[in-house]
Design a protein around this motif. Structure first.
Motif, short mmCIF file in Angstrom:
data_model
loop_
_atom_site.label_atom_id
_atom_site.label_comp_id
_atom_site.label_asym_id
_atom_site.label_seq_id
_atom_site.Cartn_x
_atom_site.Cartn_y
_atom_site.Cartn_z
N UNK A 79 -49.49 -94.64 9.01
CA UNK A 79 -50.04 -95.25 7.80
C UNK A 79 -49.03 -96.13 7.07
N UNK A 80 -47.76 -96.04 7.45
CA UNK A 80 -46.74 -96.87 6.81
C UNK A 80 -46.67 -98.26 7.44
N UNK A 81 -47.41 -98.49 8.52
CA UNK A 81 -47.45 -99.83 9.12
C UNK A 81 -48.20 -100.78 8.19
N UNK A 82 -47.70 -102.00 8.08
CA UNK A 82 -48.38 -103.00 7.26
C UNK A 82 -47.42 -104.05 6.74
N UNK A 83 -47.90 -104.81 5.73
CA UNK A 83 -47.15 -105.90 5.14
C UNK A 83 -46.47 -105.44 3.86
N UNK A 84 -45.15 -105.61 3.81
CA UNK A 84 -44.38 -105.29 2.60
C UNK A 84 -43.96 -106.60 1.95
N UNK A 85 -44.18 -106.66 0.65
CA UNK A 85 -43.97 -107.92 -0.06
C UNK A 85 -42.96 -107.73 -1.20
N UNK A 86 -41.94 -108.56 -1.18
CA UNK A 86 -40.96 -108.59 -2.28
C UNK A 86 -41.39 -109.69 -3.25
N UNK A 87 -41.62 -109.35 -4.51
CA UNK A 87 -42.03 -110.31 -5.53
C UNK A 87 -40.94 -110.43 -6.59
#
Length: 359
Positions: A79-87
């Protein structure tokens, strides 16, 4: 605000951890936030906080000359797979609930792919004074490009084979080579298995013979260099039995593979003797012997007193010898005494000779 370092996409195995790094610059110094969007089509971006996902998420940020932020996620699951976004943004209205920020948040993204960890079967085989360590990886698994064997961060062997089986041979007995060995499969991501060579404690004393002065504190130490670590340490004294902290004179400190016995106010008669340190782990027990000798406080003075005695004897002998020595000749005295008498006798003899010649 602008990015000077952006997070990088990574592949990881389940149960591993991942770390993403982001750095932004601007005036005023921008704020950094982390957001996540999963692979589920219906899932939307959600902000991540320090302590999220059952405290598996840790976020560390510093705001000095510029902004830096690191997010780490431990014990990864699918479930930790995915897109991580730094804003990042330095707009004063960026977090206002009713006003829209004049400048939108700038964003930098990275994908994290969490792959199911393959199972590795590890074993140790003993044959003719040899230990054969082996690992076998199950399918499915990433493409393998080589293998490594590592012990205590030292590479023991490596190859560029692509097989699912790898082995390493050690010459010698199990007791001499206990520890944790790693079989590393070079892949993306890297896959690491573990082979344990376990033995009962191989307890040894730091010093087999210890010395202490009466009234001082004696220190006896034992260690266990083998694997696994000792779970229970105990100390015994010959003719006394088990030693315990509650006695008041004995202080025992043990941690992992080391134990220390301190004996307060050493006594020559009571504390001299053999001491035994005993270590126990899941495979059995091992012990070592330390012999303690307690010396009198005056013991350190004996060498000095011996030297003083030798000097006194030598001086006495020289003095007696000088007193008893007989001189071979009487020394001359230039200031008077026998010399003038000799001169008078000579003059008198010369006068008599002159008178006889005159007659």
């Amino acid at each position: 605000a602008g990015f000077i370092k952006s997070p990088l996409s990574q592949k990881r195995l389940t149960q591993d951890s991942v770390e993403l790094y982001c750095e932004a610059i601007g005036n005023p110094i921008p704020e950094i936030q982390w957001w996540f969007e999963g692979n589920d089509p219906n899932e939307t971006y959600a902000q991540l906080w320090d302590g999220a996902r059952q405290d598996r998420v840790k976020i560390n940020a510093t705001y000095n000359l510029h902004s830096t932020s690191t997010i780490s996620i431990s014990n990864l699951t699918g479930d930790d797979s995915g897109m991580y976004e730094c804003r990042a943004s330095n707009d004063p209205d960026r977090n206002h609930l009713s006003k829209s920020p004049k400048v939108k948040w700038i964003r930098s993204q990275a994908n994290v792919f969490v792959i199911e960890r393959p199972e590795i079967t590890a074993q140790v085989t003993e044959k003719s004074d040899k230990l054969i360590l082996s690992c076998n990886i199950s399918t499915p698994h990433p493409a393998i490009t080589g293998h490594k064997w590592i012990h205590k961060e030292k590479i023991l062997d490596q190859d560029d084979n692509s097989g699912v089986f790898t082995s390493y041979t050690i010459e010698g007995k199990r007791e001499d080579h206990s520890g944790i060995y790693e079989c590393v499969y070079e892949a993306n991501p890297q896959i690491i298995g573990q082979v344990n060579i376990s033995v009962r404690p191989q307890v040894t004393a730091y010093k087999q013979h210890e010395h202490g002065n009466e009234g001082d504190t004696g220190v006896l130490t034992c260690k266990n260099p083998s694997f696994p670590a000792v779970t229970t340490w105990s100390w015994y004294k010959s003719g006394h039995g088990l030693l315990e902290n509650a006695s008041g004179r004995y202080i025992i400190k043990s941690s992992g593979n080391k134990t220390e016995l301190r004996i307060l106010k050493l006594d020559i008669e009571q504390d001299t003797g053999d001491y035994y340190c005993n270590g126990t782990n899941s495979l059995g027990t091992g012990d070592a012997t330390v012999n303690l000798r307690v010396r009198s406080r005056l013991a350190a003075l004996w060498p000095f007193l011996g030297i003083v005695a030798e000097v006194l004897v030598l001086v006495t002998i020289i003095f007696i010898y000088e007193k008893r020595r007989k001189p071979d000749e009487v020394p001359d005295d230039d200031d008077g005494g026998s010399a003038p008498l000799k001169s008078n006798a000579t003059n008198h003899k010369d006068k008599n000779v002159r008178q006889r010649n005159a007659n």
